[in-house]
Design a protein around this motif. Sequence first.
Motif, PDB file in Angstrom:
ATOM      1  N   MET A   1       0.853  -1.193   0.000  1.00 20.90           N
ATOM      2  CA  MET A   1       0.000   0.000   0.000  1.00 20.90           C
ATOM      3  C   MET A   1       0.885   1.237   0.000  1.00 20.90           C
ATOM      4  SD  MET A   1      -1.863   0.669   3.651  1.00 20.90           S
ATOM      5  CE  MET A   1      -0.714  -0.554   4.288  1.00 20.90           C
ATOM      6  N   GLU A   2       0.751   2.011  -1.029  1.00 22.39           N
ATOM      7  CA  GLU A   2       1.540   3.241  -1.157  1.00 22.39           C
ATOM      8  C   GLU A   2       0.899   4.303  -0.275  1.00 22.39           C
ATOM      9  OE1 GLU A   2       4.784   5.120  -2.403  1.00 22.39           O
ATOM     10  OE2 GLU A   2       4.341   3.017  -2.821  1.00 22.39           O
ATOM     11  N   ARG A   3       1.734   4.986   0.489  1.00 23.24           N
ATOM     12  CA  ARG A   3       1.171   5.968   1.404  1.00 23.24           C
ATOM     13  C   ARG A   3       0.804   7.243   0.653  1.00 23.24           C
ATOM     14  NH1 ARG A   3       4.510   8.105   6.573  1.00 23.24           N
ATOM     15  NH2 ARG A   3       3.086   9.777   7.158  1.00 23.24           N
ATOM     16  N   LYS A   4      -0.438   7.707   0.874  1.00 17.93           N
ATOM     17  CA  LYS A   4      -0.850   8.975   0.275  1.00 17.93           C
ATOM     18  C   LYS A   4      -0.359  10.084   1.179  1.00 17.93           C
ATOM     19  CE  LYS A   4      -5.244   7.405  -1.638  1.00 17.93           C
ATOM     20  NZ  LYS A   4      -6.700   7.474  -1.466  1.00 17.93           N
ATOM     21  N   LEU A   5       0.640  10.820   0.757  1.00 10.44           N
ATOM     22  CA  LEU A   5       1.166  11.871   1.637  1.00 10.44           C
ATOM     23  C   LEU A   5       0.277  13.096   1.596  1.00 10.44           C
ATOM     24  CD1 LEU A   5       4.872  11.278   0.811  1.00 10.44           C
ATOM     25  CD2 LEU A   5       3.858  11.114   3.082  1.00 10.44           C
ATOM     26  N   ALA A   6      -0.123  13.483   0.379  1.00 12.01           N
ATOM     27  CA  ALA A   6      -1.006  14.642   0.238  1.00 12.01           C
ATOM     28  C   ALA A   6      -2.229  14.206  -0.540  1.00 12.01           C
ATOM     29  CB  ALA A   6      -0.286  15.758  -0.507  1.00 12.01           C
ATOM     30  N   SER A   7      -3.390  14.423   0.033  1.00 11.23           N
ATOM     31  CA  SER A   7      -4.608  13.984  -0.650  1.00 11.23           C
ATOM     32  C   SER A   7      -5.753  14.948  -0.360  1.00 11.23           C
ATOM     33  CB  SER A   7      -4.981  12.564  -0.208  1.00 11.23           C
ATOM     34  OG  SER A   7      -5.231  12.546   1.173  1.00 11.23           O
ATOM     35  N   ILE A   8      -6.769  14.859  -1.182  1.00 14.60           N
ATOM     36  CA  ILE A   8      -7.956  15.700  -0.988  1.00 14.60           C
ATOM     37  C   ILE A   8      -8.772  15.097   0.157  1.00 14.60           C
ATOM     38  CG2 ILE A   8     -10.029  16.654  -2.077  1.00 14.60           C
ATOM     39  CD1 ILE A   8      -7.436  17.460  -3.528  1.00 14.60           C
ATOM     40  N   GLN A   9      -9.099  15.910   1.134  1.00 16.12           N
ATOM     41  CA  GLN A   9      -9.861  15.427   2.284  1.00 16.12           C
ATOM     42  C   GLN A   9     -10.859  16.491   2.723  1.00 16.12           C
ATOM     43  OE1 GLN A   9      -9.690  12.371   3.124  1.00 16.12           O
ATOM     44  NE2 GLN A   9      -7.706  11.775   2.246  1.00 16.12           N
ATOM     45  N   CYS A  10     -11.866  16.027   3.426  1.00 14.12           N
ATOM     46  CA  CYS A  10     -12.888  16.939   3.917  1.00 14.12           C
ATOM     47  C   CYS A  10     -12.583  17.310   5.373  1.00 14.12           C
ATOM     48  CB  CYS A  10     -14.241  16.244   3.825  1.00 14.12           C
ATOM     49  SG  CYS A  10     -15.591  17.286   4.375  1.00 14.12           S
ATOM     50  N   ILE A  11     -12.794  18.563   5.699  1.00 12.68           N
ATOM     51  CA  ILE A  11     -12.560  18.997   7.089  1.00 12.68           C
ATOM     52  C   ILE A  11     -13.795  18.660   7.926  1.00 12.68           C
ATOM     53  CG2 ILE A  11     -12.068  20.964   8.592  1.00 12.68           C
ATOM     54  CD1 ILE A  11     -10.670  22.230   6.128  1.00 12.68           C
TER      55      ILE A  11
ATOM     56  N   ILE B   1     -12.583  13.491  -3.033  1.00 14.33           N
ATOM     57  CA  ILE B   1     -12.000  13.090  -1.757  1.00 14.33           C
ATOM     58  C   ILE B   1     -11.196  11.806  -1.904  1.00 14.33           C
ATOM     59  CG2 ILE B   1     -12.594  12.224   0.558  1.00 14.33           C
ATOM     60  CD1 ILE B   1     -14.755  14.362   0.642  1.00 14.33           C
ATOM     61  N   GLY B   2     -10.023  11.813  -1.365  1.00  9.84           N
ATOM     62  CA  GLY B   2      -9.154  10.637  -1.399  1.00  9.84           C
ATOM     63  C   GLY B   2      -8.093  10.706  -2.490  1.00  9.84           C
ATOM     64  N   ASP B   3      -8.283  11.575  -3.479  1.00  9.25           N
ATOM     65  CA  ASP B   3      -7.297  11.647  -4.574  1.00  9.25           C
ATOM     66  C   ASP B   3      -5.926  12.043  -4.045  1.00  9.25           C
ATOM     67  OD1 ASP B   3      -9.229  10.932  -6.323  1.00  9.25           O
ATOM     68  OD2 ASP B   3      -9.408  12.888  -7.321  1.00  9.25           O
ATOM     69  N   ASP B   4      -4.936  11.335  -4.528  1.00  9.90           N
ATOM     70  CA  ASP B   4      -3.555  11.568  -4.116  1.00  9.90           C
ATOM     71  C   ASP B   4      -2.968  12.685  -4.993  1.00  9.90           C
ATOM     72  OD1 ASP B   4      -0.841  11.459  -3.570  1.00  9.90           O
ATOM     73  OD2 ASP B   4      -0.825   9.266  -3.418  1.00  9.90           O
ATOM     74  N   VAL B   5      -2.539  13.769  -4.378  1.00 11.51           N
ATOM     75  CA  VAL B   5      -1.985  14.884  -5.161  1.00 11.51           C
ATOM     76  C   VAL B   5      -0.516  15.135  -4.807  1.00 11.51           C
ATOM     77  CG1 VAL B   5      -4.218  15.992  -5.577  1.00 11.51           C
ATOM     78  CG2 VAL B   5      -2.940  16.588  -3.519  1.00 11.51           C
ATOM     79  N   SER B   6       0.118  14.151  -4.176  1.00  9.81           N
ATOM     80  CA  SER B   6       1.521  14.308  -3.768  1.00  9.81           C
ATOM     81  C   SER B   6       2.408  14.633  -4.962  1.00  9.81           C
ATOM     82  CB  SER B   6       2.045  13.030  -3.115  1.00  9.81           C
ATOM     83  OG  SER B   6       1.112  12.501  -2.221  1.00  9.81           O
ATOM     84  N   GLU B   7       2.209  13.886  -6.049  1.00  9.16           N
ATOM     85  CA  GLU B   7       3.078  14.060  -7.203  1.00  9.16           C
ATOM     86  C   GLU B   7       2.900  15.434  -7.827  1.00  9.16           C
ATOM     87  OE1 GLU B   7       3.348  10.321  -9.545  1.00  9.16           O
ATOM     88  OE2 GLU B   7       3.641  11.746 -11.205  1.00  9.16           O
ATOM     89  N   ALA B   8       1.650  15.855  -7.954  1.00  8.16           N
ATOM     90  CA  ALA B   8       1.374  17.165  -8.548  1.00  8.16           C
ATOM     91  C   ALA B   8       2.057  18.277  -7.752  1.00  8.16           C
ATOM     92  CB  ALA B   8      -0.134  17.396  -8.603  1.00  8.16           C
ATOM     93  N   LEU B   9       2.193  18.082  -6.456  1.00  8.18           N
ATOM     94  CA  LEU B   9       2.803  19.113  -5.608  1.00  8.18           C
ATOM     95  C   LEU B   9       4.304  18.878  -5.401  1.00  8.18           C
ATOM     96  CD1 LEU B   9       0.020  19.440  -2.890  1.00  8.18           C
ATOM     97  CD2 LEU B   9       0.638  21.161  -4.585  1.00  8.18           C
ATOM     98  N   GLY B  10       4.812  17.787  -5.940  1.00  9.66           N
ATOM     99  CA  GLY B  10       6.238  17.486  -5.773  1.00  9.66           C
ATOM    100  C   GLY B  10       6.584  17.057  -4.353  1.00  9.66           C
ATOM    101  N   ILE B  11       5.616  16.442  -3.676  1.00  9.79           N
ATOM    102  CA  ILE B  11       5.834  16.030  -2.286  1.00  9.79           C
ATOM    103  C   ILE B  11       6.360  14.596  -2.234  1.00  9.79           C
ATOM    104  CG2 ILE B  11       4.686  15.548  -0.076  1.00  9.79           C
ATOM    105  CD1 ILE B  11       2.833  17.914  -0.686  1.00  9.79           C
ATOM    106  N   LEU B  12       7.431  14.396  -1.487  1.00 11.42           N
ATOM    107  CA  LEU B  12       8.035  13.075  -1.311  1.00 11.42           C
ATOM    108  C   LEU B  12       7.859  12.648   0.126  1.00 11.42           C
ATOM    109  CD1 LEU B  12      11.445  13.870  -3.055  1.00 11.42           C
ATOM    110  CD2 LEU B  12       9.492  12.678  -4.073  1.00 11.42           C
TER     111      LEU B  12
END
Length: 339
Positions: free
Chosen positions: A1-11, A114-125
């Motif tokens: 399971m790849e860890r989603k570092l940055a993702s769309i989430q609801c507050i 919600i849940g979409d992983d956006v780590s790559e788009a933001l350059g987050i490692l």
Amino acid sequence: MERKLASIQCIYSIDDIPGADNIQVATVKGWKLVVKKGEFEVGDNAIYCEIDSFLPIRGEFEFLRKSSYKKMGDQEGFRLRTIKLRGQVSQGLLLPISILLDKIYADQYKALKIGDDVSEALGILKYEPPIPAELSGVMKGGFPNFIPKTDEERIQNLTEVYPNFRKSNFYVTEKLDGSSATFYINNGVFGVCSRNIDLLESEGNSFWKVARQLKLEEKMKESEKNICLQGELIGEGIQGNPYKLKGQHVYFFNAFDIDEQRYLSLNEFAEIMEWFELETVPFVFNDYSIPETIDEFLSFAEGKSILNPNAEREGLVIRNHARTISFKVISNKFLLKQE
Ligand code: AMP
Ligand code: MN
């Protein structure tokens, strides 16, 4: 399971912090983090970056420089870690979704959910601390595809399924802070792996050294099955040796049947450990019903290590007896002490 570092989430909620006028605490999944008052509203979708995110150096992240600047190898960036502000534990970072506007195509932006992983788009490692030479070793190959890598989901990411867990019977082990080690015997081939690679036997490599000390090849060949054992390598030279051990040791937490492609249940695992005379990770409870809330669980995770009562424990790993559910609860007290 790849860890989603940055993702769309609801507050989920935003609450006041006693004595603080300009900041509040937001809840996102099972995480709590401090936000500026008025920046977000309950029900907003935002980008949630988990702790251990390593953000690139960019104007929009410069506000993190003072608290979070870090180097990972030659790369500079900002590393998110657990902090406390006005007595409130804060983990991670919320960013407005609009930060993605100039980073992805317009139709992608509109389709974000919600849940979409956006780590790559933001350059987050993922921030990874440096690995000492005795642990890095020489690569024989990639991690074998017939064995699952060791990993545990964090309880904060399990809010949706958590209520269903309450029906199961769990056991609790102490999470040890070392380096993941995998040993396998497959069609007569004995192998030793670190977290991500299959290692060539080489002089001075810690993983192979303990494998030989424990006579794992001989023992595992005795079982006449294709199996794999996984544990945590701890001791001198590893993660600052918080337990102050002499030498290096493996404490096992998994046995995996390669032919059947399944983890052994707790009973089967215990039998193998006894037969091979190997040590398991410390057991905290054998029969445990999990608490009602994640917050209660997080307080329960704090405590001293069974291996060394002077050391703060990293946390707990929780599993059902059949070994079909497994997750980690990291101690916030431990995380706050981290560099
Ligand atoms: P993390 O160290 O945060 O990446 O969490 C997952 C890792 O915890 C696994 O890959 C194991 O190497 C390690 N670990 C340490 N103690 C335990 C334990 N008691 N049960 C399972 N995994 C453990
Ligand atoms: Mn670890």
